[in-house]
Enzyme design. Structure first.
Site, PDB file in Angstrom:
ATOM      1  N   SER A  95       0.808  -1.225   0.000  1.00 31.62           N
ATOM      2  CA  SER A  95       0.000   0.000   0.000  1.00 31.62           C
ATOM      3  C   SER A  95       0.843   1.277   0.000  1.00 31.62           C
ATOM      4  O   SER A  95       1.533   1.539  -0.960  1.00 31.62           O
ATOM      5  CB  SER A  95      -0.960  -0.044   1.196  1.00 31.62           C
ATOM      6  N   ASP A 238      -2.446   6.362  -3.361  1.00 28.82           N
ATOM      7  CA  ASP A 238      -1.371   5.675  -2.646  1.00 28.82           C
ATOM      8  C   ASP A 238      -0.871   4.533  -3.562  1.00 28.82           C
ATOM      9  O   ASP A 238      -1.327   4.418  -4.702  1.00 28.82           O
ATOM     10  CB  ASP A 238      -1.850   5.169  -1.267  1.00 28.82           C
ATOM     11  N   ASP A 240      -1.303   1.318  -3.923  1.00 28.22           N
ATOM     12  CA  ASP A 240      -2.192   0.301  -4.493  1.00 28.22           C
ATOM     13  C   ASP A 240      -3.552   0.873  -4.872  1.00 28.22           C
ATOM     14  O   ASP A 240      -4.485   0.110  -5.168  1.00 28.22           O
ATOM     15  CB  ASP A 240      -2.322  -0.899  -3.555  1.00 28.22           C
ATOM     16  N   ASP A 242      -6.150   2.107  -3.507  1.00 22.09           N
ATOM     17  CA  ASP A 242      -7.449   1.989  -2.823  1.00 22.09           C
ATOM     18  C   ASP A 242      -7.791   3.328  -2.171  1.00 22.09           C
ATOM     19  O   ASP A 242      -8.937   3.615  -1.884  1.00 22.09           O
ATOM     20  CB  ASP A 242      -7.483   0.837  -1.803  1.00 22.09           C
TER      21      ASP A 242
HETATM   22 MG    MG Z   1      -3.623   1.356   0.062  1.00 19.72          MG
END
Ligand code: MG
Length: 452
Positions: A95, A238, A240, A242
């Site tokens: 992440s 960020d 990844d 999400d």
């Molecule tokens: Mg993330």
């Protein structure tokens, strides 16, 4: 030792987080699943992604699971795919953590984050070392699916009013930080008729542009470019994708708590129903819910707690004050791309992003941390003292002391010997005062524990 933290298993790549760990975690998942079913496996752009993904694939196959390799994907993209095409998922991502890290996170069959009790079971299997390895003829089948991000984007676009967005021909500057969102956000915005300017949009696991955490201080170039080009807004993911954060048309960073409340307000204008957020979130969420005449449910910190509660109460929206927003009509997990498309849908209504940010109530925050020898004992004492003082408390996660004009949340860190203190009030001085009261209580409790 607990393997799983708040967001899967994390560590420095090829040190703690090495191929052996990836093989055995995937074997543990296969054992947990009774050697039956299909697992989708993907990774973000980190350099060690391919290495760890290959190991996880081998581990899953060795327990008889069928594997679909989905390549480099944002976490919400593989989550959406798992929901529709697999029985579980594994995503190799750390992440927002710095470059040298990586992580392994499991996804449940419905696309949501893996439940905690499931992780505990998998942990047990991992430490027992008793994997359900299958005989040679039963090892799993393998295929790749290169269309996962495309499928995801199609569905993101379907979750908003794409026509009204396209008609506005927005100019948007994005900074995907060389992460997995580099493969989705530029294409999403093009599809939505935007003029897109990109920063750090080449997938690159050395993260040459900035660290994967989209903190305001890492986004000064984005902010400058928004102003310089007269763009309608800026957006940054960020690692990844999400999570997402925004810069308004004046180049100002939108506080994530404001973003959360702003989005809740918009969703509730169009659909009535409960909303969900963790106890650490701003009172703004309560104000927005009250204005709309709907129920607000508080949860423990962590997006999985928010998502599970949302399912339980059939919420119309939920999220955390860190840019992690959950749109249940799309899927029950944090989704940066949907959040971005939704913001454009709101902007299509004619207001500027800076005006929207001002449309939610104003609050001020103060935070700090205090070292603690024994966080559990200290927390017990703080709780005792708070009830002796007759204070109104909420113990859903840590201790939240509720005052007439603000609150202070006292929470132990899950990973370090510290206690975090976070306060909010209508005035900055009051927020700091409440924070100090929290600090005093923690220090008092700490001393009392030592004297004992
Ligand atoms: Mg993330």
């Amino acid at each position: 030792m607990a393997l799983f933290g708040t967001n899967g298993v994390r560590g420095i790549a090829n040190e703690y987080l090495n191929p052996e760990l990836a093989v055995n975690l995937a074997r543990s998942l296969g054992t947990y699943m009774g050697s039956k079913g299909t697992v989708a496996i993907g990774c973000d752009t980190r350099i060690s992604g391919q290495m760890l993904k290959s190991a996880a694939i081998a581990g899953a196959l060795s327990t008889g699971l069928n594997v679909i390799d989905v390549g480099i994907v944002p976490t919400p993209s593989i989550q959406y795919y798992v929901r529709d095409y697999a029985d579980a998922g594994i995503v190799i991502t750390a992440s927002h953590n710095p470059r040298e890290y990586n992580g392994i996170k499991f996804i449940a069959g419905d696309g949501s984050e893996f439940p905690r009790d499931g992780e505990k079971e998998i942990e047990k299997i991992y430490y027992s070392g008793k994997y359900a390895l299958v005989s040679w003829e039963k090892t799993g089948s393998f295929k790749t699916d290169p269309g996962v991000n495309e499928y995801y984007l199609k569905n993101v676009i379907n979750s908003v009013d794409a026509e009204i967005i396209r008609n506005r021909r927005f100019k948007v500057v994005i900074d995907t930080g060389c992460g997995a969102g580099s493969l989705t956000l530029p294409f999403l915005l093009s599809e939505l008729g935007c003029q897109v300017l990109t920063l750090g949009a080449q997938p690159d696991g050395t993260f040459p542009w900035r660290n994967p955490e989209p903190a305001p201080e890492a986004l000064t170039e984005l902010s400058k470019l928004v102003k310089m080009t007269g763009a309608d807004m800026g957006a940054a993911h960020d690692g990844d994708a999400d999570r997402i954060v925004f810069i308004d048309e004046n180049g100002e960073f939108i506080n994530e708590e404001i973003l959360l409340a702003m989005m809740a307000k918009y969703i509730l204008e169009n659909e009535k129903g409960p909303i969900v957020t963790p106890v650490s979130s701003s009172q703004r969420m309560a104000d927005v819910a009250k204005d709309a005449g709907v129920e607000l449910y508080w949860t423990a910190v962590g997006s999985i707690n928010v998502a599970r509660k949302m399912m339980e109460v059939n919420a119309v929206f939920g999220g955390e004050g860190n840019g992690g927003l959950i749109f249940p009509r799309h899927q029950y997990c944090r989704d940066g791309a949907v959040a971005c498309a939704k913001i454009l849908e709101i902007l299509a209504g004619g207001k500027k992003l800076s005006e929207l940010a001002k449309s939610v109530p104003e609050y001020f925050n103060a935070k700090t941390k205090v070292p603690s020898e024994d966080t559990q004992a200290t927390m017990e004492r703080v709780k005792l003292e708070a009830s002796e003082l007759g204070l109104k408390i909420d113990t859903l996660d840590g201790i939240k002391i509720l005052y007439e004009d603000g609150w202070v949340l006292i929470r132990p860190s899950g990973t370090e010997p510290i206690i975090r203190i976070f306060a909010e009030a209508k005035k900055q001085e009051r927020a700091e005062e409440l924070m100090q009261e929290g600090v005093n209580m923690v220090i008092g409790a700490e001393k009392a524990s030592i004297l004992e």
